[in-house]
Write an enzyme that holds these catalytic residues in place. Structure first.
Site, mmCIF file in Angstrom:
data_model
loop_
_atom_site.group_PDB
_atom_site.id
_atom_site.type_symbol
_atom_site.label_atom_id
_atom_site.label_comp_id
_atom_site.label_asym_id
_atom_site.label_seq_id
_atom_site.Cartn_x
_atom_site.Cartn_y
_atom_site.Cartn_z
ATOM 1 N N ARG A 51 10.517 -29.184 -22.025
ATOM 2 C CA ARG A 51 11.415 -27.864 -22.110
ATOM 3 C C ARG A 51 11.292 -27.302 -20.369
ATOM 4 N NH1 ARG A 51 9.556 -29.330 -26.863
ATOM 5 N NH2 ARG A 51 7.966 -30.267 -25.654
ATOM 6 N N HIS A 129 0.708 -21.008 -16.226
ATOM 7 C CA HIS A 129 2.000 -21.420 -16.442
ATOM 8 C C HIS A 129 2.838 -20.083 -16.570
ATOM 9 C CE1 HIS A 129 5.682 -23.772 -17.935
ATOM 10 N NE2 HIS A 129 4.727 -24.386 -18.798
HETATM 11 N N1 CP Z 1 6.155 -25.607 -22.821
HETATM 12 C C1 CP Z 1 6.252 -26.445 -21.874
HETATM 13 O O1 CP Z 1 5.726 -26.475 -20.976
HETATM 14 O O2 CP Z 1 6.717 -27.603 -22.427
HETATM 15 P P1 CP Z 1 6.974 -29.007 -21.640
HETATM 16 O O3 CP Z 1 5.561 -29.394 -21.434
HETATM 17 O O4 CP Z 1 7.615 -29.916 -22.586
HETATM 18 O O5 CP Z 1 7.697 -28.540 -20.368
#
Ligand code: CP
Length: 301
Positions: A51, A129
């Site tokens: 994502r 994040h």
């Molecule tokens: N939410 C998220 O960080 O997903 P990914 O690890 O797929 O980037």
């Protein structure tokens, strides 16, 4: 906000966050705007992603920008022993902004200190994040019509969950009551809890998932992250701690929504996907608009 890196959600004030969410609304109404035609964005992912990387790359494409990337450090000169510092200094001369995910906490801050272009932290180990946090805030606002005075229930890996850490810190701006559900081994760290305490906000800790469900405006489910455990036996002990099922959602607030940063393993049963409370796939779509707004603001366009 021009030319500012985003490493921790604490780098943005409450006003900057709200202004960014407003701009994301504009991109949701009109996602194709060719305002990055003269910009090259580097996406450096030293850890897997679906994502975050693809929604950043989709955001850049919809804004007319160009992308250079590596998605696996094994295909870059890091594999030959090149340092992160030399990698970043080199990529700065090829791009106008770097989006980086790295397994080591503090790596994004380090990259921003050696970079001559803005750096966006796309996840640094178990630390933060911040762009996931912004899309989580956008999703909460869209579903609840406000950010203030909500009851947020967070479930799963609160110790290593970087999305949880960033979201708790951000929600402290909004008089949130926190319901923290985790195995004893995976409680929210003191370094994050201190933000709740500093604002004198209410928080409750549980090991059982069902108790807080009727109080929640948002249930924020997270994966128990195998990759963060140094001892596989410790992971085995907690991996199936929580599985949210449709049956558990019989007494809920009328507008309650279930969020999850994804990927999920088994912590949300697929029977929840069909319920109107399931919002996690819409949440992932919101990532495009928020990341468009962030790129535009940081690059000053
Ligand atoms: N939410 C998220 O960080 O997903 P990914 O690890 O797929 O980037």
């Amino acid at each position: 906000m021009k030319s500012k890196s985003l490493i921790s959600i604490s780098d943005f004030s409450k006003e900057e966050i709200l202004q960014l969410l407003d701009r994301a609304k504009e991109f949701e109404k009109e996602p194709i705007q060719r305002i990055l035609e003269n910009y090259v964005i580097a996406t450096l992912f030293f850890e897997p992603s679906t994502r975050t990387r693809l929604s950043f790359e989709s955001a850049v494409s919809r804004l007319g920008g160009k992308i250079i990337s590596f998605t696996d450090s094994m295909t870059s000169s890091v594999q030959k022993g090149e340092s992160l510092k030399d990698t970043i200094k080199t990529v700065c001369s090829y791009s106008d902004l770097i989006v980086m995910r790295h397994p080591r906490e503090g790596s994004a801050r380090f990259a921003s200190e050696v970079a001559s272009v803005p750096v966006i932290n796309a996840g640094d180990g178990a630390n933060q994040h911040p762009t996931q946090c912004l899309l989580d805030l956008y999703s909460i606002f869209k579903t609840q019509k406000r950010l203030d005075d909500l009851n947020i229930m967070m479930v799963g890996d609160l110790k290593y969950g970087r999305t949880v850490h960033s979201l708790v810190i951000a929600m402290c701006h909004f008089n949130t009551t926190f319901h923290l559900v985790s195995p004893t081994e995976l409680k929210l760290p003191g370094s994050v809890k201190v933000h709740i305490k500093d604002k004198n906000l209410k928080y409750y800790q549980y090991t059982d998932i069902v108790e807080a469900i009727p109080k929640a405006d948002i249930i924020y489910m997270t994966r128990i992250q195998k990759e963060r455990f140094s001892d596989p036996i410790e992971y085995e002990k907690v991996k199936n701690s929580y599985i949210l099922t449709a049956e558990m959602l019989y007494t809920i607030k009328p507008d309650m929504k279930v969020l999850h940063p994804l990927p999920r393993i088994n912590e949300i049963s697929e029977d929840v996907d069909e319920l109107p409370q399931a919002y996690y796939f819409n949440q992932a779509i919101n990532g495009i608009y928020v990341r468009q707004a962030l790129l535009a603001n940081i690059l000053g366009v």
